[in-house]
Design a protein around this motif. Structure first.
Motif, PDB file in Angstrom:
ATOM      1  N   GLY A  17       0.776  -1.223   0.000  1.00  0.00           N
ATOM      2  CA  GLY A  17       0.000   0.000   0.000  1.00  0.00           C
ATOM      3  C   GLY A  17       0.809   1.275   0.000  1.00  0.00           C
ATOM      4  N   VAL A  83      -2.340   3.364   3.452  1.00  0.00           N
ATOM      5  CA  VAL A  83      -2.390   1.985   3.950  1.00  0.00           C
ATOM      6  C   VAL A  83      -1.027   1.564   4.487  1.00  0.00           C
ATOM      7  CG1 VAL A  83      -2.780  -0.419   3.282  1.00  0.00           C
ATOM      8  CG2 VAL A  83      -4.329   1.368   2.465  1.00  0.00           C
ATOM      9  N   ASP A  86      -0.277   3.388   7.821  1.00  0.00           N
ATOM     10  CA  ASP A  86      -1.142   2.917   8.897  1.00  0.00           C
ATOM     11  C   ASP A  86      -0.725   1.529   9.380  1.00  0.00           C
ATOM     12  OD1 ASP A  86      -3.375   3.424  10.641  1.00  0.00           O
ATOM     13  OD2 ASP A  86      -4.486   1.929   9.479  1.00  0.00           O
ATOM     14  N   HIS A  87      -0.385   0.646   8.458  1.00  0.00           N
ATOM     15  CA  HIS A  87       0.026  -0.707   8.847  1.00  0.00           C
ATOM     16  C   HIS A  87       1.392  -0.707   9.526  1.00  0.00           C
ATOM     17  CE1 HIS A  87      -2.927  -2.903   5.946  1.00  0.00           C
ATOM     18  NE2 HIS A  87      -3.530  -2.192   6.870  1.00  0.00           N
TER      19      HIS A  87
END
Length: 187
Positions: A17, A83, A86-87
């Motif tokens: 991501g 993404v 955030d991960h």
């Protein structure tokens, strides 16, 4: 500029991501400047980039983050991508890896949403930074002095807002990596 980073080893930390252009352009430029670059991710195998909201290409991971440490590298690059960022901030090994560069006074270059992991690592307090505008409040709440500028350098920490800033971001990242350690870079 081709040999400016000869002998340097740089880590780029990503997971699925990431914003592909924020990965590929710094990767290519840092390699062209002579550095060895490793792609680090939470899991071995491959990671997939994104072209904004569309799936991008797959890239080989050189090492899982649990198998490396900041002391093996001269600098860290953190691409953005919502993404991805955030991960990574939810992955303890990735947060520890990023924090290690500050503890060892090494340059870190972060763009767009990549700053989320630095907030989680608690290393932005008192730092002047920029980011994608939606992170402004997050960075301020974590103690950073957020500004809306193309590129900001604060004692070895290079930050930029978005892909439009990549030329300035890459130039400053290479400059900081070539200079090496920064006495003011602290965790």
């Amino acid at each position: 500029m081709t040999e400016r980073l000869t002998g340097r080893k740089v880590a780029i930390l990503v997971t699925d991501g990431f914003e592909q252009v924020e990965f590929t352009q710094p990767l290519d430029a840092i390699r062209e400047a002579g550095a060895e670059v490793d792609v680090i991710a939470p899991k071995p195998g491959t990671v997939q980039g994104m072209n904004h909201v569309d799936p991008g290409d797959d890239f080989e991971v050189d090492h899982a983050v649990a198998d490396v440490a900041a002391d093996l590298y001269d600098a860290l690059v953190l691409p953005g991508g919502v993404v991805n960022a955030d991960h990574l901030r939810m992955d303890d090994a990735s947060v520890t890896f990023a924090r290690g560069f500050f503890e060892q006074h090494k340059p870190v270059a972060v763009i767009c949403h990549g700053s989320w992991i630095l907030i989680e690592a608690d290393v932005v307090r008192g730092r002047r930074m920029t980011s994608y505008p939606s992170l402004r409040t997050d960075l301020r709440n974590a103690g950073a002095d957020w500004v809306d500028e193309e590129v900001v350098v604060d004692q070895g920490l290079v930050s930029s807002r978005n892909p439009d800033d990549l030329p300035a971001f890459i130039d400053k990242a290479i400059e900081e990596i070539s200079e090496g350690e920064h006495a003011g870079q602290v965790a």
